[in-house]
Write an enzyme that holds these catalytic residues in place. Structure first.
Site, PDB file in Angstrom:
ATOM      1  NE  ARG A  68      -2.694   1.337   3.436  1.00  0.00           N
ATOM      2  CZ  ARG A  68      -2.500   0.635   4.552  1.00  0.00           C
ATOM      3  NH1 ARG A  68      -2.719  -0.679   4.547  1.00  0.00           N
ATOM      4  NH2 ARG A  68      -2.098   1.201   5.659  1.00  0.00           N
ATOM      5  CE1 TYR A 121     -15.068  13.448 -16.803  1.00  0.00           C
ATOM      6  CE2 TYR A 121     -14.032  12.959 -14.695  1.00  0.00           C
ATOM      7  CZ  TYR A 121     -14.789  12.560 -15.779  1.00  0.00           C
ATOM      8  OH  TYR A 121     -15.269  11.277 -15.837  1.00  0.00           O
ATOM      9  CG  ASP A 193      -7.495  17.220 -15.578  1.00  0.00           C
ATOM     10  OD1 ASP A 193      -6.689  16.705 -16.372  1.00  0.00           O
ATOM     11  OD2 ASP A 193      -8.586  16.680 -15.271  1.00  0.00           O
ATOM     12  CE  LYS A 218     -10.063   9.687 -20.022  1.00  0.00           C
ATOM     13  NZ  LYS A 218      -9.952   9.518 -18.572  1.00  0.00           N
TER      14      LYS A 218
END
Length: 407
Positions: A68, A121, A193, A218
């Site tokens: 983790r 977004y 972003d 993406k």
């Protein structure tokens, strides 16, 4: 011991995007003398003896302890992404939205305020306005690229200024110098972003922006086969964000890290074709009699063309357009007549994808809500892949002709 190369050559010149995409962040001699970085499917990392554990804790040795908190492949990806963005550190997450959420949770507390442009977004806006609001965080949305309105919304409780650039699906382009200057003027950190731009087309850190966010799903991954997100900045700024990521456990999986590393090897080559295809498709659509409007920052008709031309190397593969005098059914007929793009969400992969935003991304909005945010019934979003540009434009031509004949 690490032996990964510097992003600069022996003369102090920064290596080009492809050289960095292939080599940055990687050890020159890898485990097992492999050419590629191995996949580490380990949840736990062991110590030879108690003294080795004490040395790790006290000396902060660069190794792993528990999955983790880190994975060797994760470190390679993070170094590579930081080098491509011109940052000194990066944090990898399970998805782009996990990166947004992890970052905001680390940076904000009850009573804090954020200001974002209203073309960010829509899931980012939803996270801020609906979910962070439950914890006492106040969000102000102002019109995209309206710097006066953004400045007017800043107050002593403001902690972050946030925007996409270019925005999705309207392709508005932020003047990064003005955006960063606003943050510095008021002592407020800034986040861009840059998923649609990628570090090939623009590097916001060079303009003074504090943090850059990517949905690596993406263009960075590039093959529609992985989910990942990342934040890039400096080690000092990201340290509290890194610690919270370890608490939340919003990390990525070993195989995804491998796919992202492999996808990045061809990053510059793919982006060159995405840019070429986006420009060719946008220019074709801008001349077509059935098209009402084209949203693409590489066109002189775009309201932010001068900003885009000044700050961007290329303009990406995403093109949004509206079909003239068409309702949603006539618009769907154009989409259904296309032979190369597949109907689907997301963008930035080698395959072209197409969608009607009213159904794919904004289906849970009322017609009035869609109208208010500029999502129209006759709007199509096309993510150009790396197919040949002449094939994409020919396919659009036949789809527009075919659907017109059926009306």
């Amino acid at each position: 011991m690490t032996n990964h190369p510097s992003p600069f050559d022996s003369n102090g010149r920064r290596y080009g995007p492809s050289t960095q995409a292939v080599h940055a962040g990687e050890d020159r001699v890898k485990f097992g003398f492999s050419m590629t970085d191995p996949i580490f499917c380990a949840a736990t990392y062991t110590f030879a003896n108690t003294q080795a554990l004490i040395d790790y804790v006290q000396q902060k040795q660069p190794r792993e302890e528990y999955g983790r908190y880190g994975n060797p492949s994760e470190k390679v990806v993070e170094r590579k992404l930081a080098a491509l963005e011109g940052g000194t550190a990066a944090l990898l997450y399970s998805t782009g939205m996990a990166a947004v959420a992890g970052f905001l949770l680390a940076k904000l507390q009850a009573g804090d305020e954020i200001v974002l442009f209203d073309e960010c977004y829509h899931r980012t806006r939803e996270l801020c306005t609906k979910h962070l609001a439950k914890f006492g965080v106040i969000t102000h949305q102002v019109p995209a690229c309206d710097y006066e309105r953004m400045e007017a919304a800043i107050n002593p409780r403001t902690r972050l200024l946030i925007s996409e650039s270019p925005t999705n699906p309207h392709l508005s382009v932020v003047d990064l110098e003005r955006f960063a200057a606003l943050g510095k003027k008021y002592g407020v950190e800034t986040l861009i972003d840059a998923t649609l731009a990628t570090p090939y087309n623009v590097r916001p850190l060079e303009y003074g922006v504090d943090y850059v966010l990517h949905s690596c799903t993406k263009y960075l991954g590039g093959h529609n086969d992985l989910l990942a997100g990342a934040i890039v900045s400096t080690e000092e700024k990201l340290e509290p964000v890194r610690k919270l990521r370890g608490v939340l456990g919003i990390i990525n999986a070993p195989h995804n890290m491998y796919l992202l590393l492999r996808g990045l090897k061809t990053f510059e080559l793919r982006m060159q074709r995405h840019n070429e295809n986006g420009q060719a498709v946008a220019e074709f659509l801008s001349r077509h009699p059935r098209i009402e409007k084209v949203y693409y920052p590489g066109l002189p008709s775009h309201p932010h063309y001068e900003v885009a031309r000044r700050t961007m190397r290329g303009f990406g593969g995403l093109v949004t357009f509206q079909v003239k005098d068409a309702d949603w059914r006539a618009t769907a007929a154009v989409v259904d007549a296309l032979r190369i793009p597949r109907i689907g969400p997301s963008l930035g992969g080698v395959e072209s994808l197409v969608e009607q935003p009213i159904f794919m991304s904004y289906h849970d909005f009322t017609p009035e809500q869609r109208q208010a945010v500029g999502i129209y019934d006759n709007m199509i979003r096309l993510s150009c892949g790396i197919e040949n540009p002449e094939d994409l434009t020919a396919d659009l031509a036949q789809a527009l002709d075919h659907s017109a004949a059926g009306q």
